[in-house]
Design a protein around this motif. Structure first.
Motif, PDB file in Angstrom:
ATOM      1  N   LEU A  53      47.879  38.777  47.096  1.00 47.36           N
ATOM      2  CA  LEU A  53      46.785  38.127  46.376  1.00 47.36           C
ATOM      3  C   LEU A  53      47.314  37.670  45.015  1.00 47.36           C
ATOM      4  CD1 LEU A  53      43.854  37.289  46.104  1.00 47.36           C
ATOM      5  CD2 LEU A  53      43.276  39.631  45.450  1.00 47.36           C
ATOM      6  N   ILE A  54      47.408  36.356  44.853  1.00 49.14           N
ATOM      7  CA  ILE A  54      47.850  35.759  43.595  1.00 49.14           C
ATOM      8  C   ILE A  54      46.616  35.319  42.830  1.00 49.14           C
ATOM      9  CG2 ILE A  54      49.165  33.870  42.567  1.00 49.14           C
ATOM     10  CD1 ILE A  54      50.842  33.813  45.176  1.00 49.14           C
ATOM     11  N   TRP A  55      46.487  35.761  41.591  1.00 51.98           N
ATOM     12  CA  TRP A  55      45.271  35.452  40.849  1.00 51.98           C
ATOM     13  C   TRP A  55      45.610  34.979  39.438  1.00 51.98           C
ATOM     14  CZ3 TRP A  55      40.887  35.548  43.655  1.00 51.98           C
ATOM     15  CH2 TRP A  55      39.706  35.241  42.989  1.00 51.98           C
ATOM     16  N   ALA A  56      45.305  33.715  39.155  1.00 54.47           N
ATOM     17  CA  ALA A  56      45.402  33.187  37.801  1.00 54.47           C
ATOM     18  C   ALA A  56      44.163  33.628  37.036  1.00 54.47           C
ATOM     19  CB  ALA A  56      45.521  31.671  37.831  1.00 54.47           C
ATOM     20  N   MET A  57      44.353  34.351  35.956  1.00 54.14           N
ATOM     21  CA  MET A  57      43.269  35.103  35.336  1.00 54.14           C
ATOM     22  C   MET A  57      42.321  34.260  34.478  1.00 54.14           C
ATOM     23  SD  MET A  57      43.676  38.046  36.600  1.00 54.14           S
ATOM     24  CE  MET A  57      42.595  39.071  35.586  1.00 54.14           C
ATOM     25  N   ASP A  58      42.689  33.018  34.198  1.00 55.94           N
ATOM     26  CA  ASP A  58      41.828  32.173  33.375  1.00 55.94           C
ATOM     27  C   ASP A  58      41.035  31.172  34.209  1.00 55.94           C
ATOM     28  OD1 ASP A  58      42.880  33.409  31.052  1.00 55.94           O
ATOM     29  OD2 ASP A  58      44.626  32.086  31.143  1.00 55.94           O
ATOM     30  N   ASP A  59      40.845  31.462  35.476  1.00 56.59           N
ATOM     31  CA  ASP A  59      40.104  30.594  36.387  1.00 56.59           C
ATOM     32  C   ASP A  59      38.669  30.426  35.878  1.00 56.59           C
ATOM     33  OD1 ASP A  59      38.730  29.469  38.604  1.00 56.59           O
ATOM     34  OD2 ASP A  59      40.179  30.349  39.984  1.00 56.59           O
ATOM     35  N   HIS A  60      38.262  29.175  35.658  1.00 61.40           N
ATOM     36  CA  HIS A  60      36.922  28.910  35.138  1.00 61.40           C
ATOM     37  C   HIS A  60      35.831  29.152  36.170  1.00 61.40           C
ATOM     38  CE1 HIS A  60      37.916  25.239  37.319  1.00 61.40           C
ATOM     39  NE2 HIS A  60      36.634  24.958  37.354  1.00 61.40           N
ATOM     40  N   ALA A  61      36.167  29.050  37.450  1.00 57.03           N
ATOM     41  CA  ALA A  61      35.161  29.159  38.512  1.00 57.03           C
ATOM     42  C   ALA A  61      35.148  30.526  39.184  1.00 57.03           C
ATOM     43  CB  ALA A  61      35.393  28.082  39.571  1.00 57.03           C
ATOM     44  N   LEU A  62      36.268  31.209  39.147  1.00 55.59           N
ATOM     45  CA  LEU A  62      36.403  32.493  39.838  1.00 55.59           C
ATOM     46  C   LEU A  62      36.855  33.535  38.826  1.00 55.59           C
ATOM     47  CD1 LEU A  62      38.217  31.108  43.017  1.00 55.59           C
ATOM     48  CD2 LEU A  62      35.777  31.635  42.763  1.00 55.59           C
ATOM     49  N   ARG A  63      35.927  34.395  38.441  1.00 59.55           N
ATOM     50  CA  ARG A  63      36.141  35.294  37.326  1.00 59.55           C
ATOM     51  C   ARG A  63      36.869  36.575  37.768  1.00 59.55           C
ATOM     52  NH1 ARG A  63      37.099  32.800  34.038  1.00 59.55           N
ATOM     53  NH2 ARG A  63      36.529  34.277  32.391  1.00 59.55           N
ATOM     54  N   PRO A  64      37.457  37.301  36.820  1.00 58.91           N
ATOM     55  CA  PRO A  64      38.226  38.505  37.181  1.00 58.91           C
ATOM     56  C   PRO A  64      37.421  39.569  37.909  1.00 58.91           C
ATOM     57  CG  PRO A  64      38.778  37.796  34.950  1.00 58.91           C
ATOM     58  CD  PRO A  64      37.608  36.950  35.386  1.00 58.91           C
ATOM     59  N   SER A  65      36.094  39.579  37.771  1.00 61.00           N
ATOM     60  CA  SER A  65      35.284  40.578  38.471  1.00 61.00           C
ATOM     61  C   SER A  65      35.422  40.471  39.987  1.00 61.00           C
ATOM     62  CB  SER A  65      33.800  40.434  38.084  1.00 61.00           C
ATOM     63  OG  SER A  65      33.292  39.168  38.476  1.00 61.00           O
ATOM     64  N   LEU A  66      35.916  39.344  40.470  1.00 65.39           N
ATOM     65  CA  LEU A  66      36.096  39.182  41.913  1.00 65.39           C
ATOM     66  C   LEU A  66      37.211  40.073  42.447  1.00 65.39           C
ATOM     67  CD1 LEU A  66      35.650  35.322  42.069  1.00 65.39           C
ATOM     68  CD2 LEU A  66      34.081  37.048  42.971  1.00 65.39           C
TER      69      LEU A  66
ATOM     70  N   ALA B 295      41.297  32.598  45.591  1.00 63.91           N
ATOM     71  CA  ALA B 295      40.201  32.411  46.539  1.00 63.91           C
ATOM     72  C   ALA B 295      39.565  33.777  46.762  1.00 63.91           C
ATOM     73  CB  ALA B 295      40.704  31.832  47.866  1.00 63.91           C
ATOM     74  N   PRO B 296      38.282  33.913  46.536  1.00 66.43           N
ATOM     75  CA  PRO B 296      37.668  35.234  46.567  1.00 66.43           C
ATOM     76  C   PRO B 296      37.458  35.765  47.975  1.00 66.43           C
ATOM     77  CG  PRO B 296      36.007  33.565  46.157  1.00 66.43           C
ATOM     78  CD  PRO B 296      37.334  32.848  46.156  1.00 66.43           C
ATOM     79  N   HIS B 297      37.629  37.061  48.121  1.00 69.30           N
ATOM     80  CA  HIS B 297      37.254  37.731  49.358  1.00 69.30           C
ATOM     81  C   HIS B 297      35.746  37.542  49.568  1.00 69.30           C
ATOM     82  CE1 HIS B 297      36.264  41.051  52.078  1.00 69.30           C
ATOM     83  NE2 HIS B 297      37.556  41.144  52.370  1.00 69.30           N
ATOM     84  N   PRO B 298      35.295  37.290  50.794  1.00 71.29           N
ATOM     85  CA  PRO B 298      33.870  36.982  50.995  1.00 71.29           C
ATOM     86  C   PRO B 298      32.928  38.091  50.526  1.00 71.29           C
ATOM     87  CG  PRO B 298      35.012  37.358  53.093  1.00 71.29           C
ATOM     88  CD  PRO B 298      36.060  37.212  52.058  1.00 71.29           C
ATOM     89  N   TYR B 299      33.367  39.344  50.616  1.00 74.09           N
ATOM     90  CA  TYR B 299      32.495  40.440  50.179  1.00 74.09           C
ATOM     91  C   TYR B 299      32.398  40.490  48.660  1.00 74.09           C
ATOM     92  CZ  TYR B 299      30.598  45.078  49.377  1.00 74.09           C
ATOM     93  OH  TYR B 299      29.824  46.116  48.940  1.00 74.09           O
ATOM     94  N   THR B 300      33.548  40.473  47.975  1.00 73.59           N
ATOM     95  CA  THR B 300      33.495  40.584  46.507  1.00 73.59           C
ATOM     96  C   THR B 300      32.852  39.352  45.883  1.00 73.59           C
ATOM     97  OG1 THR B 300      35.723  39.664  46.127  1.00 73.59           O
ATOM     98  CG2 THR B 300      35.554  42.048  46.524  1.00 73.59           C
ATOM     99  N   TYR B 301      32.988  38.206  46.536  1.00 71.55           N
ATOM    100  CA  TYR B 301      32.376  36.980  46.003  1.00 71.55           C
ATOM    101  C   TYR B 301      30.855  37.069  46.037  1.00 71.55           C
ATOM    102  CZ  TYR B 301      32.203  31.921  45.037  1.00 71.55           C
ATOM    103  OH  TYR B 301      31.997  30.680  44.476  1.00 71.55           O
TER     104      TYR B 301
END
Length: 309
Positions: free
Chosen positions: A250-263, A132-138
């Motif tokens: 912060l747990i991040w699955a790196m192949d998320d189709h909707a939320l890219r690593p740039s977040l 889930a992206p931080h509101p600023y980085t999103y």
């Protein structure tokens, strides 16, 4: 294949915010409280493995959030703003006599968790976010990263006034496949599919679920946009953003189709004590990697997090 976990008994809890939530409660009432917030298009079932595991050590509180499943479905888009969602979290804790708590959220539950931690830092002892992206980085990445901007266009479609009619024409089975099952890289038990289909078709539920997107203040330009952010967005990005002081996982699955690593770019500057765990797989990380998620949460909840330097 995910393990078979029978349905949990749900407790109906009336909140001071005017809604009633169905809540899965587990663990001893005098244990450290852990609130689990699900995202779209899910329910407390998203956290079923963690509910079972952490009931051994925590007082687990996993609501079906407003608009979902059997919980209250107030009418109108304005009933689903982030402020309303945060209000429910705090009111739920108050209703259960919980002062401070660990808070976890995935997807839209993560958006509510970020906002709760930012606006009520005195209540959140530890924060856990899964994809889930931080509101600023999103908001920043939507304008600076074409890949993320393209990945976010589905929200514009969700916000359309005819979206519910489109889903009805498509059919629930097709919608389930295209918007959930096709994005979970592990088999989904038939019993879980039936639970979600039943929850989505509860009268008023699907519009309420979609209203979370319609009520969001996030600004999404067209995919081919190639200019600076509008003044209001630029003002948001230019304003100093508060740094979270509580420990954050912060747990991040790196192949998320909707939320890219740039977040993840710049996230260390927004959190004083960060534990970042990158996992393989897609967006629905609690389904695909529930053991890794639980392990990371265990380590985080039972240990110290080194401050970011």
């Amino acid at each position: 294949m995910a393990d078979h976990i029978p349905p949990f008994d749900l407790t109906r809890i009336a909140l001071s915010t005017g809604v009633e939530l169905d809540v899965a409660l587990a663990g001893a009432e005098d244990a450290p409280p852990l609130i689990l917030l699900h995202g779209f298009p899910e329910s407390h079932r998203s956290w079923r493995h963690q509910i079972v595991h952490f009931a051994k050590t925590h007082r687990v509180i996993a609501p079906d959030q407003r608009g979902y499943a059997g919980s209250s479905k107030p009418e109108g888009v304005s009933e689903y703003t982030v402020q309303k969602l945060v209000g429910d979290v705090v009111a739920l804790a108050d209703a259960l006599g919980v002062d401070t708590f660990a808070l976890a959220g995935h997807d839209w539950g993560g958006a509510g968790a970020w906002a709760t931690a930012l606006t009520h830092p005195d209540r959140v002892e530890k924060l856990i976010i899964a994809n889930a992206p931080h509101p600023y980085t999103y908001q920043k990445a939507i304008y600076t990263d074409p890949d993320q901007r393209a990945a976010t266009q589905y929200i514009t479609a969700f916000r359309g006034p005819e979206f519910e009619a489109y889903v009805e024409r498509k059919g629930w089975d097709a919608y389930y496949k295209e918007n959930f099952a096709d994005h979970v890289q592990t088999p989904i038990p038939e019993e879980e599919r039936q639970i979600y289909l039943q929850q989505w078709q509860t009268p008023g539920a699907f519009t309420a679920m979609i209203n979370w997107y319609r009520a969001s203040a996030i600004t999404i330009p067209p995919v081919d946009y190639d200019g600076p952010p509008p003044p209001a967005v630029q003002a948001f990005l230019d304003k100093p953003f508060p740094v979270l002081k509580m420990p954050v996982l912060l747990i991040w699955a790196m192949d998320d189709h909707a939320l890219r690593p740039s977040l993840l770019d710049g996230i260390h500057s927004l959190i004083a004590k960060l534990m970042l765990v990158k996992l393989p797989g897609g967006h629905f990380v609690t389904w695909e990697n529930h053991e890794a998620v639980t392990d990371a949460m265990d380590e985080f909840l039972n240990g110290d997090v080194t401050p970011v330097t």
